[in-house]
Design a protein around this motif. Structure first.
Motif, PDB file in Angstrom:
ATOM      1  N   GLU A   5      13.872  -6.748   2.943  1.00  0.00           N
ATOM      2  CA  GLU A   5      14.523  -7.671   3.881  1.00  0.00           C
ATOM      3  C   GLU A   5      15.097  -6.930   5.090  1.00  0.00           C
ATOM      4  OE1 GLU A   5      16.271 -11.171   1.032  1.00  0.00           O
ATOM      5  OE2 GLU A   5      17.032  -9.149   0.699  1.00  0.00           O
ATOM      6  N   LEU A   6      15.672  -5.768   4.820  1.00  0.00           N
ATOM      7  CA  LEU A   6      16.240  -4.976   5.909  1.00  0.00           C
ATOM      8  C   LEU A   6      15.158  -4.557   6.896  1.00  0.00           C
ATOM      9  CD1 LEU A   6      18.717  -2.729   3.889  1.00  0.00           C
ATOM     10  CD2 LEU A   6      19.295  -4.581   5.459  1.00  0.00           C
ATOM     11  N   PHE A   7      14.003  -4.238   6.349  1.00  0.00           N
ATOM     12  CA  PHE A   7      12.895  -3.836   7.210  1.00  0.00           C
ATOM     13  C   PHE A   7      12.542  -4.967   8.175  1.00  0.00           C
ATOM     14  CE2 PHE A   7       8.266  -3.688   7.989  1.00  0.00           C
ATOM     15  CZ  PHE A   7       8.194  -2.474   8.656  1.00  0.00           C
ATOM     16  N   GLY A   8      12.380  -6.162   7.625  1.00  0.00           N
ATOM     17  CA  GLY A   8      12.058  -7.317   8.457  1.00  0.00           C
ATOM     18  C   GLY A   8      13.101  -7.562   9.529  1.00  0.00           C
ATOM     19  N   LYS A   9      14.344  -7.430   9.125  1.00  0.00           N
ATOM     20  CA  LYS A   9      15.454  -7.648  10.046  1.00  0.00           C
ATOM     21  C   LYS A   9      15.398  -6.650  11.207  1.00  0.00           C
ATOM     22  CE  LYS A   9      20.490  -8.191   9.662  1.00  0.00           C
ATOM     23  NZ  LYS A   9      21.652  -8.016   8.763  1.00  0.00           N
ATOM     24  N   ARG A  10      15.125  -5.425  10.858  1.00  0.00           N
ATOM     25  CA  ARG A  10      15.062  -4.367  11.870  1.00  0.00           C
ATOM     26  C   ARG A  10      13.878  -4.556  12.814  1.00  0.00           C
ATOM     27  NH1 ARG A  10      17.526  -0.911  15.192  1.00  0.00           N
ATOM     28  NH2 ARG A  10      16.747   1.247  15.134  1.00  0.00           N
ATOM     29  N   ILE A  31      -2.418  -6.712  13.052  1.00  0.00           N
ATOM     30  CA  ILE A  31      -2.295  -7.527  11.849  1.00  0.00           C
ATOM     31  C   ILE A  31      -2.167  -8.993  12.229  1.00  0.00           C
ATOM     32  CG2 ILE A  31      -1.161  -5.662  10.599  1.00  0.00           C
ATOM     33  CD1 ILE A  31       1.416  -6.935  10.940  1.00  0.00           C
ATOM     34  N   ASP A  32      -2.270  -9.856  11.236  1.00  0.00           N
ATOM     35  CA  ASP A  32      -2.250 -11.294  11.489  1.00  0.00           C
ATOM     36  C   ASP A  32      -0.861 -11.786  11.902  1.00  0.00           C
ATOM     37  OD1 ASP A  32      -4.109 -13.742  11.060  1.00  0.00           O
ATOM     38  OD2 ASP A  32      -2.185 -14.338  10.207  1.00  0.00           O
ATOM     39  N   ARG A  33      -0.861 -12.777  12.785  1.00  0.00           N
ATOM     40  CA  ARG A  33       0.382 -13.355  13.284  1.00  0.00           C
ATOM     41  C   ARG A  33       1.264 -13.898  12.158  1.00  0.00           C
ATOM     42  NH1 ARG A  33       2.085 -18.331  13.777  1.00  0.00           N
ATOM     43  NH2 ARG A  33       0.149 -19.270  13.065  1.00  0.00           N
ATOM     44  N   THR A  34       0.653 -14.631  11.243  1.00  0.00           N
ATOM     45  CA  THR A  34       1.430 -15.247  10.161  1.00  0.00           C
ATOM     46  C   THR A  34       1.938 -14.196   9.174  1.00  0.00           C
ATOM     47  OG1 THR A  34      -0.489 -15.620   8.728  1.00  0.00           O
ATOM     48  CG2 THR A  34       0.039 -17.328  10.335  1.00  0.00           C
ATOM     49  N   TYR A  35       1.206 -13.112   9.105  1.00  0.00           N
ATOM     50  CA  TYR A  35       1.633 -12.018   8.240  1.00  0.00           C
ATOM     51  C   TYR A  35       2.883 -11.365   8.827  1.00  0.00           C
ATOM     52  CZ  TYR A  35       1.076  -8.235   4.880  1.00  0.00           C
ATOM     53  OH  TYR A  35       1.263  -7.346   3.851  1.00  0.00           O
ATOM     54  N   GLY A  42      11.181 -11.025   5.481  1.00  0.00           N
ATOM     55  CA  GLY A  42      11.427 -10.308   4.228  1.00  0.00           C
ATOM     56  C   GLY A  42      10.721 -10.901   3.032  1.00  0.00           C
ATOM     57  N   LYS A  43       9.636 -11.619   3.293  1.00  0.00           N
ATOM     58  CA  LYS A  43       8.937 -12.309   2.210  1.00  0.00           C
ATOM     59  C   LYS A  43       7.836 -11.463   1.581  1.00  0.00           C
ATOM     60  CE  LYS A  43      11.069 -16.308   2.849  1.00  0.00           C
ATOM     61  NZ  LYS A  43      10.601 -17.183   3.953  1.00  0.00           N
ATOM     62  N   ARG A  44       7.454 -10.403   2.264  1.00  0.00           N
ATOM     63  CA  ARG A  44       6.314  -9.625   1.792  1.00  0.00           C
ATOM     64  C   ARG A  44       6.702  -8.213   1.387  1.00  0.00           C
ATOM     65  NH1 ARG A  44       0.883 -11.781   1.793  1.00  0.00           N
ATOM     66  NH2 ARG A  44       0.955 -13.698   2.991  1.00  0.00           N
ATOM     67  N   ASN A  45       6.090  -7.762   0.311  1.00  0.00           N
ATOM     68  CA  ASN A  45       6.288  -6.401  -0.159  1.00  0.00           C
ATOM     69  C   ASN A  45       5.314  -5.480   0.569  1.00  0.00           C
ATOM     70  OD1 ASN A  45       7.007  -4.167  -1.651  1.00  0.00           O
ATOM     71  ND2 ASN A  45       5.934  -4.830  -3.502  1.00  0.00           N
ATOM     72  N   VAL A  46       5.610  -5.216   1.827  1.00  0.00           N
ATOM     73  CA  VAL A  46       4.687  -4.512   2.719  1.00  0.00           C
ATOM     74  C   VAL A  46       4.388  -3.093   2.241  1.00  0.00           C
ATOM     75  CG1 VAL A  46       4.207  -4.325   5.170  1.00  0.00           C
ATOM     76  CG2 VAL A  46       6.302  -5.435   4.413  1.00  0.00           C
TER      77      VAL A  46
ATOM     78  N   GLY B  42       0.462  12.090  -1.228  1.00  0.00           N
ATOM     79  CA  GLY B  42       0.043  11.242  -0.113  1.00  0.00           C
ATOM     80  C   GLY B  42      -1.227  10.468  -0.370  1.00  0.00           C
ATOM     81  N   LYS B  43      -1.523  10.249  -1.647  1.00  0.00           N
ATOM     82  CA  LYS B  43      -2.781   9.596  -2.003  1.00  0.00           C
ATOM     83  C   LYS B  43      -2.649   8.072  -2.078  1.00  0.00           C
ATOM     84  CE  LYS B  43      -5.008  13.536  -3.077  1.00  0.00           C
ATOM     85  NZ  LYS B  43      -4.739  14.121  -4.409  1.00  0.00           N
ATOM     86  N   ARG B  44      -1.414   7.571  -2.136  1.00  0.00           N
ATOM     87  CA  ARG B  44      -1.218   6.146  -2.395  1.00  0.00           C
ATOM     88  C   ARG B  44      -0.519   5.405  -1.264  1.00  0.00           C
ATOM     89  NH1 ARG B  44      -3.183   3.591  -7.125  1.00  0.00           N
ATOM     90  NH2 ARG B  44      -3.778   5.239  -8.559  1.00  0.00           N
ATOM     91  N   ASN B  45      -0.985   4.186  -1.079  1.00  0.00           N
ATOM     92  CA  ASN B  45      -0.405   3.301  -0.075  1.00  0.00           C
ATOM     93  C   ASN B  45       0.765   2.550  -0.704  1.00  0.00           C
ATOM     94  OD1 ASN B  45      -0.006   1.704   2.154  1.00  0.00           O
ATOM     95  ND2 ASN B  45      -1.761   0.380   1.766  1.00  0.00           N
ATOM     96  N   VAL B  46       1.875   3.238  -0.890  1.00  0.00           N
ATOM     97  CA  VAL B  46       3.019   2.701  -1.632  1.00  0.00           C
ATOM     98  C   VAL B  46       3.618   1.467  -0.965  1.00  0.00           C
ATOM     99  CG1 VAL B  46       4.985   3.531  -2.942  1.00  0.00           C
ATOM    100  CG2 VAL B  46       3.598   5.138  -1.647  1.00  0.00           C
ATOM    101  N   SER B  47       4.104   0.559  -1.769  1.00  0.00           N
ATOM    102  CA  SER B  47       4.765  -0.623  -1.214  1.00  0.00           C
ATOM    103  C   SER B  47       6.242  -0.335  -0.968  1.00  0.00           C
ATOM    104  CB  SER B  47       4.632  -1.794  -2.177  1.00  0.00           C
ATOM    105  OG  SER B  47       5.475  -1.614  -3.288  1.00  0.00           O
ATOM    106  N   ILE B  48       6.855  -1.159  -0.146  1.00  0.00           N
ATOM    107  CA  ILE B  48       8.240  -0.906   0.269  1.00  0.00           C
ATOM    108  C   ILE B  48       9.218  -1.028  -0.898  1.00  0.00           C
ATOM    109  CG2 ILE B  48       8.866  -3.255   0.975  1.00  0.00           C
ATOM    110  CD1 ILE B  48      10.162  -1.935   3.485  1.00  0.00           C
TER     111      ILE B  48
END
Lengths: 76, 76
Positions: A5-10, A31-35, A42-46, B42-48
DNA sequence: ATGTGACTTGTAGTCCGTG
DNA sequence: ACACGGACTACAAGTCACA
């Protein structure tokens, strides 16, 4: 408030400072607009690869992106 | 060197500074031992969410984790 | 221009091993 | 203690229709 969530906020903060639309930023990041919407909310585990794309699109060094007090723990 | 690799490098740096094994850190973070290996390399695309787990396990604020010169672009 | 729910496909992430 | 691999399952990536 978790890092996701903090990431999204920032992202939103820095984007608005540059008066960019979500669409414009999403386009720059490739990347996609909706994404982008769900990232900011803060809805996605990017993943770290997309994190890098977004931060790069914001034209800010990674170090500076996280050099904000919201990234010191214990925030609501 | 991309963010994914830099992240792993930084994790290893901070882990070794604390004289923790990969196993011990993985356990603290609640993730798999073999996964921690590939993250550091550095092999993995880790999630947040997993990024947060690892940084938390390292007992360092997110802000400090990224407050390293390796996170200023243009590094090899 | 932003937000949401739903969906498919690719891969993140786990668990078992090996050297 | 670390790295790597195979087989599996959970979930992120990516897109769309709609509001």
């Amino acid at each position: 408030m978790n890092l996701q969530e903090l990431f999204g906020k920032r992202v939103r903060e820095l984007r608005q400072k540059q008066e960019l639309s979500q669409e414009a930023l999403a386009f720059k990041a490739g990347i996609d607009r909706t994404y982008m919407t769900s990232i900011e909310n803060g809805k996605r585990n990017v993943s770290i690869q997309n994190i890098e794309k977004v931060i790069t699109a914001l034209d800010v060094p990674v170090k500076d992106f996280f050099a904000s007090d919201i990234f010191i723990e214990g925030k609501k």
